[in-house]
Design a protein around this motif. Structure first.
Motif, short mmCIF file in Angstrom:
data_model
loop_
_atom_site.label_atom_id
_atom_site.label_comp_id
_atom_site.label_asym_id
_atom_site.label_seq_id
_atom_site.Cartn_x
_atom_site.Cartn_y
_atom_site.Cartn_z
N THR A 213 13.20 2.45 -4.84
CA THR A 213 13.74 1.16 -4.42
C THR A 213 12.69 0.27 -3.77
N LEU A 214 11.68 0.87 -3.19
CA LEU A 214 10.70 0.14 -2.37
C LEU A 214 10.12 -1.09 -3.07
N PRO A 215 9.70 -1.02 -4.34
CA PRO A 215 9.11 -2.23 -4.96
C PRO A 215 10.10 -3.38 -5.12
N LEU A 216 11.39 -3.11 -5.07
CA LEU A 216 12.40 -4.16 -5.27
C LEU A 216 12.73 -4.90 -3.99
N LEU A 217 12.35 -4.34 -2.85
CA LEU A 217 12.73 -4.91 -1.57
C LEU A 217 11.76 -6.01 -1.15
N ASP A 218 12.19 -6.81 -0.19
CA ASP A 218 11.40 -7.95 0.25
C ASP A 218 10.07 -7.49 0.84
N PRO A 219 8.94 -8.05 0.39
CA PRO A 219 7.63 -7.63 0.91
C PRO A 219 7.49 -7.81 2.42
N ALA A 220 8.10 -8.87 2.96
CA ALA A 220 8.01 -9.08 4.41
C ALA A 220 8.73 -7.98 5.16
N ASP A 221 9.90 -7.54 4.64
CA ASP A 221 10.62 -6.44 5.27
C ASP A 221 9.84 -5.13 5.15
N ARG A 222 9.20 -4.94 4.00
CA ARG A 222 8.40 -3.72 3.82
C ARG A 222 7.28 -3.65 4.85
N ALA A 223 6.62 -4.80 5.06
CA ALA A 223 5.51 -4.81 6.01
C ALA A 223 6.01 -4.66 7.45
N ALA A 224 7.09 -5.37 7.78
CA ALA A 224 7.60 -5.31 9.16
C ALA A 224 8.10 -3.92 9.50
N GLY A 225 8.75 -3.26 8.57
CA GLY A 225 9.28 -1.92 8.82
C GLY A 225 8.28 -0.81 8.61
N ARG A 226 7.07 -1.14 8.10
CA ARG A 226 6.05 -0.14 7.78
C ARG A 226 6.65 0.97 6.91
N TRP A 227 7.46 0.54 5.94
CA TRP A 227 8.20 1.52 5.14
C TRP A 227 7.30 2.42 4.30
N PRO A 228 6.26 1.92 3.62
CA PRO A 228 5.43 2.85 2.84
C PRO A 228 4.80 3.94 3.69
N TYR A 229 4.27 3.56 4.86
CA TYR A 229 3.65 4.55 5.74
C TYR A 229 4.69 5.56 6.25
N THR A 283 8.84 14.27 14.46
CA THR A 283 8.26 13.29 13.54
C THR A 283 9.31 12.73 12.60
N TRP A 284 10.19 13.61 12.11
CA TRP A 284 11.27 13.17 11.23
C TRP A 284 12.19 12.19 11.95
N MET A 285 12.62 12.53 13.17
CA MET A 285 13.55 11.69 13.90
C MET A 285 12.95 10.34 14.24
N GLU A 286 11.66 10.30 14.48
CA GLU A 286 11.02 9.04 14.86
C GLU A 286 10.81 8.11 13.66
N ASN A 287 10.83 8.64 12.45
CA ASN A 287 10.50 7.82 11.28
C ASN A 287 11.59 7.77 10.21
N ALA A 288 12.57 8.67 10.26
CA ALA A 288 13.60 8.70 9.21
C ALA A 288 14.51 7.49 9.25
N GLY A 289 14.50 6.76 10.35
CA GLY A 289 15.28 5.53 10.40
C GLY A 289 14.87 4.53 9.32
N ALA A 290 13.63 4.67 8.82
CA ALA A 290 13.19 3.79 7.74
C ALA A 290 14.06 3.95 6.50
N LEU A 291 14.54 5.18 6.25
CA LEU A 291 15.41 5.41 5.09
C LEU A 291 16.74 4.67 5.25
N VAL A 292 17.24 4.65 6.48
CA VAL A 292 18.48 3.92 6.76
C VAL A 292 18.25 2.42 6.60
N GLU A 293 17.14 1.92 7.13
CA GLU A 293 16.83 0.50 7.02
C GLU A 293 16.71 0.08 5.56
N MET A 294 16.05 0.91 4.76
CA MET A 294 15.86 0.57 3.35
C MET A 294 17.18 0.61 2.59
#
Length: 352
Positions: A213-229, A283-294
């Motif tokens: 799904t990542l390539p379909l989402l808004d680039p600004a949201d991807r950068a703000a959420g640091r989703w790829p990292y 580490t999972w708990m600190e970063n897994a929220g990205a999956l919910v945001e996406m």
């Protein structure tokens, strides 16, 4: 003649569930296996009935019918279906989903209700692939995301509680005062592992969906959420957590049942696994929220695209309507040889 009359009045035999389930599993997309459960010796016990993910015909059949057997179909990816005879229909079956293990599904309104299929395995496999499996995959993803959101919130509460008590168990130089620190730390590790462990199974599918799904989402949201990292971080955490669980499972499998010290060794292995897995669960708990945001961003994107489709669909429907065709048709040219009498004085009489 009497024998012929009796043979024609005999009801047809019911289609064989075991043969049908195996043939259905062989025709479904991917790799599936079928396991038949026979309940003739104990018709009141149905182990699968508590796991049925259906609020329609199949759940009612389990509740109101004495079934002789059912079949459990499992895919290589972990999807699970159940097949039973359709009551009062000798050549039809009911197919429904089973609740994914490790996830508590409380809202039956999200159930991907099962379907009725004919005894023809090829036609049934087409119906399951086209109608049931897409609903099942969407429902599984949704409940995984909801469970993840709850799990991340529970992990955050456990960390807040730990921060509130850890300082009180240490001196001014941050050294533990007594054994209470270690005991409370073990409790923290256990709480965090309990929130992390279900996603050793369900996390890879969530990450794979998010990466698609990542390539379909808004680039600004991807950068703000640091989703790829953050996706890379949670994938590494799951890989390391799975290794910790595998090491623990080796110890658990080696224990001799009934041995006097088996429980002691098992409890120690559990504590060691939780302590070793603490870093990965954190580490999972600190970063897994990205999956919910996406997932929320994907839902918003889907709602927006559906909203854009509706006007276009309505416009196309209006264009196809007979009324629109009549309105757009050019006006009929009047004949010069016979002018139209607009007052109706020169009309031909209707034929009776």
């Amino acid at each position: 003649m009497a024998e012929a009359a009796r043979s024609t009045s005999t009801p047809p035999e019911r289609a064989d569930l075991a043969l049908f389930a195996e043939a259905l599993a062989a025709r479904l997309p991917g790799s599936w296996t079928a396991v038949i459960h026979d309940h003739t010796r104990n018709p009141s016990a149905f182990p699968l009935s508590g796991r049925v993910w259906d609020d329609g015909h199949l759940s009612h059949a389990y509740a109101r019918t004495v079934l002789q057997q059912d079949a459990e179909l499992t895919s290589q990816s972990g999807a699970k279906l159940v097949v039973i005879d359709r009551p009062l229909r000798r050549h039809e079956f009911l197919v429904a989903a089973l609740v994914p293990r490790g996830i508590n599904v409380t809202d039956t309104g999200k159930a991907p209700n099962g379907i009725a299929v004919s005894a023809d395995p090829a036609r049934a496999a087409s119906a399951v692939a086209d109608r049931l499996l897409p609903r099942y995959e969407r429902a599984v993803h949704q409940v995984r995301i909801e469970h993840l959101a709850e799990s991340v919130a529970a992990g955050e509460r456990a960390l807040v509680e730990w921060d509130a008590v850890s300082d009180s168990l240490c001196d001014a130089d941050h050294w533990p005062l007594d054994d209470r620190y270690g005991l409370r730390q073990q409790q923290r590790d256990a709480e965090m592992w309990a929130q992390f462990a279900p996603f050793l199974d369900h996390g890879p599918a969530l990450i794979a969906h998010a990466e698609e799904t990542l390539p379909l989402l808004d680039p600004a949201d991807r950068a703000a959420g640091r989703w790829p990292y953050r996706l890379r971080v949670v994938r590494d955490a799951l890989t390391s957590g799975a290794r910790v669980q595998a090491d623990f499972q080796v110890v658990a499998d080696a224990l001799v049942p009934g041995h006097p010290r088996a429980k002691e060794v098992f409890d120690r292995a559990v504590a060691e696994r939780n302590a070793e897995g603490w870093h990965y669960s954190l580490t999972w708990m600190e970063n897994a929220g990205a999956l919910v945001e996406m997932a929320r961003a994907e839902q918003a994107l889907r709602r927006g695209s559906e909203g854009l489709k509706r006007p276009a669909q309505a416009k196309a429907a209006r264009a196809r309507s007979p009324l629109a065709a009549r309105k757009s048709a050019p006006p009929t040219q009047e004949s010069a040889a016979r002018p139209v009498d607009r007052q109706g004085l020169n009309r031909r009489p209707r034929l009776r």
